[in-house]
Design an enzyme around this catalytic site. Sequence first.
Site, PDB file in Angstrom:
ATOM      1  N   CYS A   2     -29.739  -5.546  19.259  1.00 14.10           N
ATOM      2  CA  CYS A   2     -28.910  -4.329  19.207  1.00 14.10           C
ATOM      3  C   CYS A   2     -29.488  -3.346  20.222  1.00 14.10           C
ATOM      4  CB  CYS A   2     -28.989  -3.712  17.824  1.00 14.10           C
ATOM      5  SG  CYS A   2     -28.585  -4.842  16.507  1.00 14.10           S
ATOM      6  N   ARG A  27     -25.892  -5.174  24.802  1.00 12.55           N
ATOM      7  CA  ARG A  27     -26.853  -5.704  23.811  1.00 12.55           C
ATOM      8  C   ARG A  27     -26.202  -5.967  22.463  1.00 12.55           C
ATOM      9  NH1 ARG A  27     -32.242  -4.877  25.082  1.00 12.55           N
ATOM     10  NH2 ARG A  27     -32.799  -4.937  22.891  1.00 12.55           N
ATOM     11  N   TRP A  74     -25.391  -5.706  17.128  1.00 17.13           N
ATOM     12  CA  TRP A  74     -25.069  -7.128  17.218  1.00 17.13           C
ATOM     13  C   TRP A  74     -25.481  -7.694  15.862  1.00 17.13           C
ATOM     14  CZ3 TRP A  74     -22.420 -10.074  20.559  1.00 17.13           C
ATOM     15  CH2 TRP A  74     -22.466 -11.441  20.382  1.00 17.13           C
ATOM     16  N   ASN A 100     -33.417  -2.060  15.662  1.00 16.49           N
ATOM     17  CA  ASN A 100     -33.117  -3.316  16.355  1.00 16.49           C
ATOM     18  C   ASN A 100     -34.189  -4.303  15.918  1.00 16.49           C
ATOM     19  OD1 ASN A 100     -32.388  -5.387  18.114  1.00 16.49           O
ATOM     20  ND2 ASN A 100     -33.728  -4.605  19.735  1.00 16.49           N
ATOM     21  N   GLY A 101     -33.773  -5.487  15.435  1.00 17.64           N
ATOM     22  CA  GLY A 101     -34.757  -6.495  15.019  1.00 17.64           C
ATOM     23  C   GLY A 101     -34.279  -7.183  13.743  1.00 17.64           C
ATOM     24  N   GLU A 482     -26.549 -31.974  29.450  1.00 19.40           N
ATOM     25  CA  GLU A 482     -26.563 -30.505  29.526  1.00 19.40           C
ATOM     26  C   GLU A 482     -27.022 -30.039  30.904  1.00 19.40           C
ATOM     27  OE1 GLU A 482     -25.348 -28.167  28.059  1.00 19.40           O
ATOM     28  OE2 GLU A 482     -26.479 -26.419  28.694  1.00 19.40           O
ATOM     29  N   LYS A 486     -24.787 -27.786  33.494  1.00 19.96           N
ATOM     30  CA  LYS A 486     -25.289 -26.519  34.066  1.00 19.96           C
ATOM     31  C   LYS A 486     -25.116 -26.521  35.581  1.00 19.96           C
ATOM     32  CE  LYS A 486     -25.900 -23.998  30.953  1.00 19.96           C
ATOM     33  NZ  LYS A 486     -25.051 -24.779  30.196  1.00 19.96           N
ATOM     34  N   GLU A 489     -21.338 -26.389  36.562  1.00 25.60           N
ATOM     35  CA  GLU A 489     -20.542 -25.195  36.248  1.00 25.60           C
ATOM     36  C   GLU A 489     -20.989 -23.959  37.026  1.00 25.60           C
ATOM     37  OE1 GLU A 489     -20.647 -23.628  32.250  1.00 25.60           O
ATOM     38  OE2 GLU A 489     -22.603 -24.478  31.883  1.00 25.60           O
ATOM     39  N   HIS A 505     -25.512 -51.019  34.253  1.00 23.09           N
ATOM     40  CA  HIS A 505     -24.159 -51.495  33.896  1.00 23.09           C
ATOM     41  C   HIS A 505     -23.107 -50.888  34.801  1.00 23.09           C
ATOM     42  CE1 HIS A 505     -25.840 -53.437  30.387  1.00 23.09           C
ATOM     43  NE2 HIS A 505     -26.531 -52.330  30.155  1.00 23.09           N
ATOM     44  N   LYS A 604     -16.228 -17.069  29.360  1.00 25.91           N
ATOM     45  CA  LYS A 604     -17.347 -17.190  28.412  1.00 25.91           C
ATOM     46  C   LYS A 604     -16.878 -17.796  27.091  1.00 25.91           C
ATOM     47  CE  LYS A 604     -21.428 -16.982  26.846  1.00 25.91           C
ATOM     48  NZ  LYS A 604     -22.346 -18.060  27.306  1.00 25.91           N
TER      49      LYS A 604
HETATM   50  C1  AGP Z   1     -21.683 -23.770  28.483  1.00 22.67           C
HETATM   51  O1  AGP Z   1     -22.565 -23.515  29.578  1.00 22.67           O
HETATM   52  C2  AGP Z   1     -20.258 -23.581  28.862  1.00 22.67           C
HETATM   53  N1  AGP Z   1     -20.029 -22.246  29.270  1.00 22.67           N
HETATM   54  C3  AGP Z   1     -19.267 -24.111  27.850  1.00 22.67           C
HETATM   55  O2  AGP Z   1     -19.375 -25.520  27.892  1.00 22.67           O
HETATM   56  C4  AGP Z   1     -19.428 -23.685  26.370  1.00 22.67           C
HETATM   57  O3  AGP Z   1     -20.576 -24.285  25.827  1.00 22.67           O
HETATM   58  C5  AGP Z   1     -18.209 -24.198  25.590  1.00 22.67           C
HETATM   59  O4  AGP Z   1     -17.062 -23.564  26.105  1.00 22.67           O
HETATM   60  C6  AGP Z   1     -18.302 -23.962  24.081  1.00 22.67           C
HETATM   61  O5  AGP Z   1     -18.324 -22.580  23.826  1.00 22.67           O
HETATM   62  P1  AGP Z   1     -18.726 -22.095  22.338  1.00 22.67           P
HETATM   63  O6  AGP Z   1     -20.126 -22.554  22.092  1.00 22.67           O
HETATM   64  O7  AGP Z   1     -18.595 -20.607  22.376  1.00 22.67           O
HETATM   65  O8  AGP Z   1     -17.772 -22.735  21.378  1.00 22.67           O
END
Ligand code: AGP
Length: 609
Positions: A2, A27, A74, A100-101, A482, A486, A489, A505, A604
């Site tokens: 927060c 925050r 938050w 905050n905490g 993952e 990264k 994207e 394979h 996001k």
């Molecule tokens: C992660 O780096 C991406 N931005 C994306 O794959 C994200 O994880 C996915 O859209 C799921 O989002 P969520 O965890 O908010 O459901």
Amino acid sequence: MCGIVGYIGSENSADIVYKGLEKLEYRGYDSAGIAVIKDDKIHIRRSVGKLINLQKNIKNNPISGFIGIGHTRWATHGKPSEENAHPHTDCSGKIVVVHNGIIENYIQIKQQLQKEGHKFASETDTEVIAHLIEKYYKGDLFNAVKSALKDIRGAYALSVICSDDDSRIIVARKDAPLILGVGKDENFIASDVSALLAYVRDVIFLENDDIAEIKKDSIKIFDKNGNEAKRTVQKILWDAIQAEKCGYKHFMLKEIYEQSQTIQDTFRGRISVEDNKILLETVKISKDFLNKISRICIVACGTSYHAGLVAKFMIEELTSIPAEVNIASEFRYGTPVLNGTVLTIFISQSGETADTLAALKLAKEKGATTLAICNVIGSSISREADNVLYTHCGPEIGVASTKAFTGQLTALYLLVMDFAIKKGTVSEDKLAYLIKQMWDIPIKVTECLKQSEQILEIAKTFHMKKQFIYLARNINYPIALEGALKLKEISYIYAEGYPAGEMKHGPIALIDENMPVMVIATKSKVYEKVLSNIEEAKARGAKIIAIANINNKEIIEKSDYQIFVPEVDEMFSPLINVIPLQFFSYYVSTMRGCDVDQPRNLAKSVTVE
Ligand code: AGP
């Protein structure tokens, strides 16, 4: 996470505090409030939702005064609502707190205070601080705060005012940032410098266990032993934008570095090393239910899906419950066999991903028990699920998920350990071992974060490559996925994650001197197999970057570049091994001039199909 702000001086504190909160909205932004003292009375305005709602509230019901504190929230304990918005007061309404905490032992404190007659108005952990101060208040606010803090376990950055004395604000901090802005006949308090820069450049960073009395013309700081402490006044040279990122160039980099703290915040108050317990007060899954379920079905998207893949290994190893992991957009249009004997787990940082929410509703229609792992209290998925376990990572601003991912893994470790205890599938000794492993992770993560310079150097060599393969085995295979995600994207380089044993394979046909290979080769039961896979790729001309444990000498001759990470139990290695891959993608992206925090085509939170 927060944001808190405070002011004491000759200006209208409500204006200054509000403007400070605007700078801290990143925050946390699910509710906000301000309290001022005027004519020996406390005046409070609180609103749920974005800060703009508080501005409208104050415009309709103005407040002013020379001393004030404020908070933008938050939520971690208690849904976003006006009742749960800070500031919080004691029974008398004279003592007001913003915090905050996380107060780990707030339930025990609240129960004791209620027995002593205190009446609570919110579900938050913070409100117990106001009533605890009231309990010790005998006319001196400083001593009352000091006494109250002795009863508290957890993290706090605290500002407290009392209408009996409008000449001072009492502040304290432990494991949460709190900064003092030093002005001329006025002083400021804030969670970070971005809220102060419009007024002052001279700041004091309070240290852990500091408690301070802030007057308009003096600042007195005391350490945990009660001795007056001299803290350095530092000059901040950041501009406002840099300050919001606490000096980091991008939110993503800041969020990578926050992971020691956010992992600790996620398990704080939920594991007890002393009495070897897991305490998940929001998860109502019983031993009987666990003994009758046929399987666990995990559903998520993107990075959250990768967290689910790691969880499958944990679940099956520690509880012997069959586990499957599904991509939500596939799951929702499939014909999943679900009923009352299936526990479905939905992982979502935002709690708003449309495919994951739809999958959750489908599971409920089919009679499955549902549990969500979310980072946003009050989000659609967290409200829809029968059970919810929150990560305590604070807002994740960078589109590429980093701290939320390791927060999800942490929450999943806690959940699976809880299940294993209930099913009796781990001994007391094994449980103690696992809890200790979890407890030590933040320190190991901090060691990882120190590798950034080496990773930057390696990224310089590879940032113009057009393709990448990421290889790993077993519980680290999801980390290969993952890492590849990264890179894709945020740098727009095509990258694939593969199980290392799968290369022969087909995919090994891709390997030549133009195909760099990132391999996770940390200590594991399949380490020797991974070494063989490295040799196969190297023999075909690939340049190899190996993630390996510190002191691993043989890896140096087997690979071209190495990133060394601390050794941890294999089950916890995903938490560690993902960090160099986050750094690598970040540095490659910045070198390619990509928009790290807001990569093209992405959002996001994917709230549409
Ligand atoms: C992660 O780096 C991406 N931005 C994306 O794959 C994200 O994880 C996915 O859209 C799921 O989002 P969520 O965890 O908010 O459901």
